[in-house]
Design a protein around this motif. Sequence first.
Motif, PDB file in Angstrom:
ATOM      1  N   LYS A   1       0.632  -1.731   0.371  1.00  0.00           N
ATOM      2  CA  LYS A   1       0.255   0.237  -0.070  1.00  0.00           C
ATOM      3  C   LYS A   1       0.714   1.322   0.191  1.00  0.00           C
ATOM      4  CE  LYS A   1      -4.231  -2.053   2.408  1.00  0.00           C
ATOM      5  NZ  LYS A   1      -3.755  -3.879   1.783  1.00  0.00           N
ATOM      6  N   THR A   2       1.952   1.115   0.965  1.00  0.00           N
ATOM      7  CA  THR A   2       2.678   2.646   0.837  1.00  0.00           C
ATOM      8  C   THR A   2       4.269   2.589   0.630  1.00  0.00           C
ATOM      9  OG1 THR A   2       3.654   2.084   2.928  1.00  0.00           O
ATOM     10  CG2 THR A   2       1.622   2.360   2.746  1.00  0.00           C
ATOM     11  N   LEU A   3       4.528   3.709   0.069  1.00  0.00           N
ATOM     12  CA  LEU A   3       5.829   3.357  -0.201  1.00  0.00           C
ATOM     13  C   LEU A   3       7.225   2.415   1.216  1.00  0.00           C
ATOM     14  CD1 LEU A   3       8.605   5.155  -1.009  1.00  0.00           C
ATOM     15  CD2 LEU A   3       8.584   6.891   1.283  1.00  0.00           C
ATOM     16  N   HIS A   4       7.019   2.615   1.798  1.00  0.00           N
ATOM     17  CA  HIS A   4       7.539   2.395   3.112  1.00  0.00           C
ATOM     18  C   HIS A   4       7.648  -0.067   2.568  1.00  0.00           C
ATOM     19  CE1 HIS A   4       8.618   5.104   4.760  1.00  0.00           C
ATOM     20  NE2 HIS A   4       7.714   5.827   5.462  1.00  0.00           N
ATOM     21  N   ASP A   5       5.892   0.201   2.959  1.00  0.00           N
ATOM     22  CA  ASP A   5       5.461  -2.181   2.392  1.00  0.00           C
ATOM     23  C   ASP A   5       6.671  -1.809   1.113  1.00  0.00           C
ATOM     24  OD1 ASP A   5       3.691  -1.772   4.607  1.00  0.00           O
ATOM     25  OD2 ASP A   5       2.236  -1.251   2.684  1.00  0.00           O
ATOM     26  N   GLY A   6       6.459  -0.809   0.216  1.00  0.00           N
ATOM     27  CA  GLY A   6       7.188  -1.210  -1.577  1.00  0.00           C
ATOM     28  C   GLY A   6       9.137  -1.656  -0.712  1.00  0.00           C
ATOM     29  N   LEU A   7       9.721  -0.347  -0.358  1.00  0.00           N
ATOM     30  CA  LEU A   7      10.300  -0.671   0.656  1.00  0.00           C
ATOM     31  C   LEU A   7      11.030  -2.163   0.913  1.00  0.00           C
ATOM     32  CD1 LEU A   7      11.425   2.903   1.601  1.00  0.00           C
ATOM     33  CD2 LEU A   7      12.853   1.111  -0.282  1.00  0.00           C
ATOM     34  N   ARG A   8      10.230  -2.559   1.726  1.00  0.00           N
ATOM     35  CA  ARG A   8      10.487  -3.726   2.953  1.00  0.00           C
ATOM     36  C   ARG A   8      11.004  -4.826   1.498  1.00  0.00           C
ATOM     37  NH1 ARG A   8       6.795  -6.467   6.253  1.00  0.00           N
ATOM     38  NH2 ARG A   8       5.083  -5.677   5.419  1.00  0.00           N
ATOM     39  N   LEU A   9       9.784  -4.702   0.763  1.00  0.00           N
ATOM     40  CA  LEU A   9      10.015  -5.408  -0.351  1.00  0.00           C
ATOM     41  C   LEU A   9      11.351  -6.110  -1.354  1.00  0.00           C
ATOM     42  CD1 LEU A   9       8.628  -8.262  -1.542  1.00  0.00           C
ATOM     43  CD2 LEU A   9       7.647  -7.217  -3.751  1.00  0.00           C
ATOM     44  N   VAL A  10      11.729  -5.069  -1.405  1.00  0.00           N
ATOM     45  CA  VAL A  10      12.771  -4.303  -2.516  1.00  0.00           C
ATOM     46  C   VAL A  10      13.986  -4.546  -1.724  1.00  0.00           C
ATOM     47  CG1 VAL A  10      11.375  -3.264  -4.047  1.00  0.00           C
ATOM     48  CG2 VAL A  10      12.925  -1.908  -2.332  1.00  0.00           C
ATOM     49  N   GLU A  11      14.097  -4.271  -0.249  1.00  0.00           N
ATOM     50  CA  GLU A  11      15.211  -4.487   1.529  1.00  0.00           C
ATOM     51  C   GLU A  11      15.777  -6.018   0.864  1.00  0.00           C
ATOM     52  OE1 GLU A  11      17.312  -2.420   0.931  1.00  0.00           O
ATOM     53  OE2 GLU A  11      16.817  -0.454   0.720  1.00  0.00           O
ATOM     54  N   ALA A  12      13.992  -6.377   1.358  1.00  0.00           N
ATOM     55  CA  ALA A  12      14.027  -7.985   1.192  1.00  0.00           C
ATOM     56  C   ALA A  12      14.736  -8.748  -0.120  1.00  0.00           C
ATOM     57  CB  ALA A  12      12.974  -9.063   2.174  1.00  0.00           C
ATOM     58  N   ALA A  13      14.247  -8.377  -1.052  1.00  0.00           N
ATOM     59  CA  ALA A  13      14.861  -9.359  -2.116  1.00  0.00           C
ATOM     60  C   ALA A  13      16.295  -8.982  -2.372  1.00  0.00           C
ATOM     61  CB  ALA A  13      13.701  -8.665  -3.272  1.00  0.00           C
ATOM     62  N   GLY A  14      16.667  -8.427  -2.279  1.00  0.00           N
ATOM     63  CA  GLY A  14      18.322  -8.014  -1.727  1.00  0.00           C
ATOM     64  C   GLY A  14      19.220  -6.912  -3.151  1.00  0.00           C
ATOM     65  N   HIS A  15      18.034  -7.741  -4.270  1.00  0.00           N
ATOM     66  CA  HIS A  15      18.740  -7.510  -5.483  1.00  0.00           C
ATOM     67  C   HIS A  15      19.293  -6.121  -6.217  1.00  0.00           C
ATOM     68  CE1 HIS A  15      20.350  -7.908  -9.590  1.00  0.00           C
ATOM     69  NE2 HIS A  15      20.498  -9.329  -9.332  1.00  0.00           N
ATOM     70  N   PRO A  16      20.351  -5.639  -6.404  1.00  0.00           N
ATOM     71  CA  PRO A  16      20.552  -4.384  -6.863  1.00  0.00           C
ATOM     72  C   PRO A  16      19.899  -3.916  -7.796  1.00  0.00           C
ATOM     73  CG  PRO A  16      22.788  -5.495  -7.361  1.00  0.00           C
ATOM     74  CD  PRO A  16      21.622  -6.524  -6.858  1.00  0.00           C
ATOM     75  N   ALA A  17      19.278  -4.646  -9.031  1.00  0.00           N
ATOM     76  CA  ALA A  17      18.357  -4.552 -10.159  1.00  0.00           C
ATOM     77  C   ALA A  17      17.043  -3.999 -10.065  1.00  0.00           C
ATOM     78  CB  ALA A  17      18.362  -5.376 -11.223  1.00  0.00           C
ATOM     79  N   GLY A  18      16.516  -3.919  -8.931  1.00  0.00           N
ATOM     80  CA  GLY A  18      15.398  -3.950  -8.238  1.00  0.00           C
ATOM     81  C   GLY A  18      15.108  -2.713  -6.857  1.00  0.00           C
ATOM     82  N   GLY A  19      13.638  -2.477  -7.419  1.00  0.00           N
ATOM     83  CA  GLY A  19      13.349  -1.121  -6.776  1.00  0.00           C
ATOM     84  C   GLY A  19      12.041  -0.758  -6.336  1.00  0.00           C
ATOM     85  N   LEU A  20      12.049   0.503  -6.531  1.00  0.00           N
ATOM     86  CA  LEU A  20      10.170   0.981  -6.545  1.00  0.00           C
ATOM     87  C   LEU A  20      10.154   2.478  -7.396  1.00  0.00           C
ATOM     88  CD1 LEU A  20      10.145   1.971  -2.769  1.00  0.00           C
ATOM     89  CD2 LEU A  20       9.336   0.055  -3.361  1.00  0.00           C
ATOM     90  N   ILE A  21       9.263   1.530  -8.066  1.00  0.00           N
ATOM     91  CA  ILE A  21       8.181   3.352  -9.294  1.00  0.00           C
ATOM     92  C   ILE A  21       7.470   3.778  -8.355  1.00  0.00           C
ATOM     93  CG2 ILE A  21       6.865   3.601 -10.693  1.00  0.00           C
ATOM     94  CD1 ILE A  21       8.826   2.081 -11.743  1.00  0.00           C
ATOM     95  N   ILE A  22       8.140   5.303  -7.897  1.00  0.00           N
ATOM     96  CA  ILE A  22       7.276   5.786  -7.013  1.00  0.00           C
ATOM     97  C   ILE A  22       6.645   6.728  -7.500  1.00  0.00           C
ATOM     98  CG2 ILE A  22       7.510   7.536  -4.827  1.00  0.00           C
ATOM     99  CD1 ILE A  22      10.470   6.933  -4.389  1.00  0.00           C
ATOM    100  N   ASP A  23       5.216   6.799  -7.408  1.00  0.00           N
ATOM    101  CA  ASP A  23       4.117   7.342  -8.494  1.00  0.00           C
ATOM    102  C   ASP A  23       2.820   8.272  -7.090  1.00  0.00           C
ATOM    103  OD1 ASP A  23       1.843   8.585  -9.184  1.00  0.00           O
ATOM    104  OD2 ASP A  23       1.007   6.810 -10.457  1.00  0.00           O
ATOM    105  N   VAL A  24       3.663   9.947  -7.153  1.00  0.00           N
ATOM    106  CA  VAL A  24       2.971  10.715  -6.072  1.00  0.00           C
ATOM    107  C   VAL A  24       1.523  10.765  -5.969  1.00  0.00           C
ATOM    108  CG1 VAL A  24       5.314  11.847  -6.856  1.00  0.00           C
ATOM    109  CG2 VAL A  24       2.581  12.798  -7.973  1.00  0.00           C
ATOM    110  N   TRP A  25       0.662  10.450  -6.632  1.00  0.00           N
ATOM    111  CA  TRP A  25      -0.554   9.754  -6.655  1.00  0.00           C
ATOM    112  C   TRP A  25      -0.754   8.938  -5.244  1.00  0.00           C
ATOM    113  CZ3 TRP A  25      -4.617   6.918  -5.942  1.00  0.00           C
ATOM    114  CH2 TRP A  25      -6.006   7.309  -6.015  1.00  0.00           C
ATOM    115  N   HIS A  26       0.261   7.897  -6.004  1.00  0.00           N
ATOM    116  CA  HIS A  26      -0.243   6.819  -5.083  1.00  0.00           C
ATOM    117  C   HIS A  26       1.077   7.549  -3.176  1.00  0.00           C
ATOM    118  CE1 HIS A  26      -1.454   4.301  -7.598  1.00  0.00           C
ATOM    119  NE2 HIS A  26      -0.318   3.963  -8.616  1.00  0.00           N
ATOM    120  N   THR A  27       1.592   7.949  -3.249  1.00  0.00           N
ATOM    121  CA  THR A  27       2.070   8.618  -1.619  1.00  0.00           C
ATOM    122  C   THR A  27       1.205   9.726  -1.339  1.00  0.00           C
ATOM    123  OG1 THR A  27       3.206  10.082  -2.603  1.00  0.00           O
ATOM    124  CG2 THR A  27       5.045   7.815  -2.795  1.00  0.00           C
TER     125      THR A  27
END
Length: 282
Positions: free
Chosen positions: A158-184
């Motif tokens: 749902k949130t920026l922080h949920d997304g960060l939790r997932l990509v950090e847990a995955a740990g791959h440098p090629a993975g990250g977030l699309i930050i759409d300001v509507w959703h933040t």
Amino acid sequence: MTTQDLLATCWTTAGDAAPGRHDERSPLTLRERAEAAGAAGFKGFGLLYADLVEAEREYGLSGIRSLFADNGLVHVELELLTDWWADGPRRAASDAVRLDLLRAAEALGARDIKIGPDVEDKPWDLEAWAREFATLAAQADDVGARLGIEFLPWSNIKTLHDGLRLVEAAGHPAGGLIIDVWHTERAHTPPAELADVPLSRIVGVELNDADSQVVGTLFEDTVRRRRLCGEGTFDLPGLVTALRRAGWTGPWGVEILSDAHRALPVRDAAEAAFRSAASVLG
């Protein structure tokens, strides 16, 4: 690349097409859309999978690449992979789309592949999702692209922080977030918190605006009532400042989704999207 490069995300030039319809394909040709984006000043272009299939049939991947090059579109984004966490028939269908997106990303020199969360918001296991995400990020990396997941306030992420939790847990440098300001904004994340996102975890940024009040469901509001940058109530200067503080230099995606925007001729739509976003970026 300058800090002002703008990317027209897939819906911004799609004309009378929208997420959630039975047929999400744009009624416009890719040539019409690419020419409109380039003429408006965009340096990047987003392409939905359904439109990629049509465009490949019409032009071939080399033809698509030439079309983008001819119109100065150097940043290419492909979307949207869903059900990458699933099993059974849904996963089989998702894997077929995955292979197509990876093949196209390599041929087009795409900068990123966008994936979605579970919009049914079912219970999910972080460890299992992180494992799947890491595998997918590695596959994107193998074809020279990055993998970005877009968090959505009505989904399981749902949130920026949920997304960060997932990509950090995955740990791959090629993975990250699309930050759409509507959703933040709709998730009530203070703009200043974007400044703390590690730059290595930002794959893409999308700018748009909206009224303060949500009308209908969040999904209806995001698909039917977004506004051009600067025409709504979002603190876009604050959001842009925070993202720049995080180190983001672009390209800045512009994602305008609304009944009004869809009704415009594509050149007018692209020009309005570009002009309003460029004004916010200063």
